[in-house]
Scaffold this motif. Structure first.
Motif, PDB file in Angstrom:
ATOM      1  N   UNK A  11       0.823  -1.212   0.000  1.00 45.60           N
ATOM      2  CA  UNK A  11       0.000   0.000   0.000  1.00 45.60           C
ATOM      3  C   UNK A  11       0.852   1.255   0.000  1.00 45.60           C
ATOM      4  N   UNK A  12       1.809   1.324   0.903  1.00 49.52           N
ATOM      5  CA  UNK A  12       2.577   2.557   1.069  1.00 49.52           C
ATOM      6  C   UNK A  12       3.752   2.640   0.101  1.00 49.52           C
ATOM      7  N   UNK A  13       4.236   1.514  -0.383  1.00 46.96           N
ATOM      8  CA  UNK A  13       5.278   1.548  -1.404  1.00 46.96           C
ATOM      9  C   UNK A  13       4.722   2.114  -2.712  1.00 46.96           C
ATOM     10  N   UNK A  14       3.462   1.778  -3.015  1.00 40.64           N
ATOM     11  CA  UNK A  14       2.837   2.233  -4.254  1.00 40.64           C
ATOM     12  C   UNK A  14       2.064   3.536  -4.104  1.00 40.64           C
ATOM     13  N   UNK A  15       2.027   4.102  -2.904  1.00 40.57           N
ATOM     14  CA  UNK A  15       1.201   5.281  -2.664  1.00 40.57           C
ATOM     15  C   UNK A  15       1.677   6.466  -3.505  1.00 40.57           C
ATOM     16  N   UNK A  16       0.746   7.028  -4.233  1.00 33.99           N
ATOM     17  CA  UNK A  16       1.049   8.179  -5.085  1.00 33.99           C
ATOM     18  C   UNK A  16       0.403   9.456  -4.551  1.00 33.99           C
ATOM     19  N   UNK A  17      -0.834   9.337  -4.084  1.00 32.35           N
ATOM     20  CA  UNK A  17      -1.607  10.515  -3.691  1.00 32.35           C
ATOM     21  C   UNK A  17      -0.973  11.252  -2.524  1.00 32.35           C
ATOM     22  N   UNK A  18      -0.657  10.518  -1.448  1.00 34.18           N
ATOM     23  CA  UNK A  18      -0.184  11.187  -0.232  1.00 34.18           C
ATOM     24  C   UNK A  18       1.162  11.896  -0.439  1.00 34.18           C
ATOM     25  N   UNK A  19       2.169  11.256  -1.031  1.00 42.23           N
ATOM     26  CA  UNK A  19       3.412  11.999  -1.298  1.00 42.23           C
ATOM     27  C   UNK A  19       3.212  13.195  -2.232  1.00 42.23           C
ATOM     28  N   UNK A  20       2.278  13.071  -3.174  1.00 48.84           N
ATOM     29  CA  UNK A  20       2.008  14.186  -4.086  1.00 48.84           C
ATOM     30  C   UNK A  20       1.469  15.389  -3.324  1.00 48.84           C
ATOM     31  N   UNK A  21       0.630  15.140  -2.321  1.00 47.16           N
ATOM     32  CA  UNK A  21       0.029  16.225  -1.554  1.00 47.16           C
ATOM     33  C   UNK A  21       1.013  16.820  -0.549  1.00 47.16           C
ATOM     34  N   UNK A  22       1.796  15.968   0.100  1.00 43.57           N
ATOM     35  CA  UNK A  22       2.603  16.393   1.236  1.00 43.57           C
ATOM     36  C   UNK A  22       4.007  16.881   0.874  1.00 43.57           C
TER      37      UNK A  22
ATOM     38  N   UNK B  17       6.882  18.730  -1.984  1.00 40.52           N
ATOM     39  CA  UNK B  17       7.036  19.654  -3.114  1.00 40.52           C
ATOM     40  C   UNK B  17       8.420  19.595  -3.748  1.00 40.52           C
ATOM     41  N   UNK B  18       9.333  18.844  -3.160  1.00 43.01           N
ATOM     42  CA  UNK B  18      10.695  18.786  -3.683  1.00 43.01           C
ATOM     43  C   UNK B  18      11.145  17.339  -3.796  1.00 43.01           C
ATOM     44  N   UNK B  19      12.157  17.121  -4.621  1.00 40.04           N
ATOM     45  CA  UNK B  19      12.678  15.774  -4.822  1.00 40.04           C
ATOM     46  C   UNK B  19      13.319  15.197  -3.563  1.00 40.04           C
ATOM     47  N   UNK B  20      13.707  16.044  -2.632  1.00 40.29           N
ATOM     48  CA  UNK B  20      14.379  15.553  -1.426  1.00 40.29           C
ATOM     49  C   UNK B  20      13.466  14.697  -0.562  1.00 40.29           C
ATOM     50  N   UNK B  21      12.141  14.860  -0.696  1.00 36.30           N
ATOM     51  CA  UNK B  21      11.207  14.097   0.128  1.00 36.30           C
ATOM     52  C   UNK B  21      10.265  13.237  -0.699  1.00 36.30           C
ATOM     53  N   UNK B  22      10.382  13.257  -2.001  1.00 38.15           N
ATOM     54  CA  UNK B  22       9.458  12.503  -2.838  1.00 38.15           C
ATOM     55  C   UNK B  22       9.877  11.035  -2.933  1.00 38.15           C
ATOM     56  N   UNK B  23       8.899  10.205  -3.241  1.00 44.20           N
ATOM     57  CA  UNK B  23       9.108   8.757  -3.266  1.00 44.20           C
ATOM     58  C   UNK B  23       9.098   8.227  -4.699  1.00 44.20           C
ATOM     59  N   UNK B  24       9.300   6.935  -4.821  1.00 42.99           N
ATOM     60  CA  UNK B  24       9.481   6.302  -6.123  1.00 42.99           C
ATOM     61  C   UNK B  24       8.275   6.458  -7.056  1.00 42.99           C
ATOM     62  N   UNK B  25       7.030   6.291  -6.601  1.00 45.60           N
ATOM     63  CA  UNK B  25       5.910   6.473  -7.536  1.00 45.60           C
ATOM     64  C   UNK B  25       5.866   7.843  -8.193  1.00 45.60           C
TER      65      UNK B  25
END
Length: 274
Positions: free
Chosen positions: A203-214, A216-224
């Motif tokens: 669930x959290x490895x594939x999560x796209x919505x929550x990282x997109x909302x929370x 704004x920079x590549x330093x905190x963004x995830x793989x999806x």
């Protein structure tokens, strides 16, 4: 026996058809990740490329800070799992083995949260993270999922199967509640814990919505989020590069599932204490 043969053939054929339907998208993704861009556009579709282009994976990986995305995904996923285990185990134990005032109410309240999608509550959580100064950080991706109603429910059902006599014997030996949880409850619920961990990981490895909302920079963004940016590679949608990126996203899930599959089967067939 002869009268059942046609039924068995039909059942077997139906199962094969279902497996093929579910496998086709995955096979297409793997095949496309090795194709040239031209082969992805041909009609009728080409299922197997003339030659396997491993450079597609190199292009996908080098198209952005994928090592950072990968690291962030690992930290977020395992950080959530650690916090969830720290909360769902004692909560499930309390709901399963103790009777206290309002226990049914609180358990029902916990179950109600299963019906609330994250998209519905993201705004108040966003404002809370903002007030704490945690936006665009990994903590904003971890803390909102520090517990799981599904995990509490699943583990509570497993804990309820442990005989009370076993716990009373442990208490007679002056074992503390913490020791009972660690030495008796957790080992007996190991298949269920591993199954929940796999569900949570996916669930959290594939999560796209929550990282997109929370973030704004590549330093905190995830793989999806990094995979979604592959649409901009080479001036258009390069489907071969995009599918190579998806393979990078999927491979860790397949590895985890390979090692956890036996425990998952045990969790679904577990009916008592052996």
């Amino acid at each position: 026996m002869k009268s059942r043969l046609p039924i068995n053939i039909i059942n077997g054929a139906g199962m094969i058809i279902i497996v093929v339907i579910f496998l086709m998208p995955f096979v297409w993704m793997v095949s496309t990740s090795f194709k040239t861009l031209g082969e992805t556009m041909t009609f009728p579709p080409v299922w197997f490329p003339d030659q396997f282009l491993w450079e597609n994976f190199t292009k996908a990986w080098n198209s952005g800070p994928f090592l950072r995305y990968f690291f962030n995904s690992v930290v977020v996923t395992f950080g959530i799992l650690v916090l969830q285990f720290c909360t769902i185990i004692p909560a499930a134990y309390a709901f399963a083995r103790y009777t206290f005032k309002g226990d049914r109410f609180f358990f029902g309240l916990t179950m109600i949260t299963l019906m609330i999608p994250p998209q519905l509550i993201f705004l108040p959580v966003y404002l809370q993270m903002s007030s704490w100064g945690l936006l665009d950080s990994l903590w904003a991706l971890i803390l909102p999922f520090a517990s799981s109603a599904f995990g509490i429910f699943l583990l509570r059902q497993s804990f309820k199967q442990v005989p009370e006599e076993l716990l009373e014997a442990a208490r007679l030996d002056e074992a503390s509640e913490g020791k009972i949880i660690l030495k008796i409850m957790i080992p007996m619920a190991k298949p269920v814990l591993i199954t929940f961990a796999l569900f949570s990981f996916i669930t959290h490895w594939n999560d796209y919505f929550w990282p997109l909302v929370m973030t704004t920079s590549d330093s905190a963004r995830t793989l999806p989020l990094g995979i979604s940016k592959l649409r901009e590679v080479e001036g258009g949608v390069a489907w071969n590069i995009l599918m190579a990126g998806n393979m990078i996203l999927v491979i860790p899930i397949l590895i985890v599932f390979f090692f956890a599959q036996r425990q998952i089967i045990r969790a679904f067939v577990y009916t008592g204490v052996k």
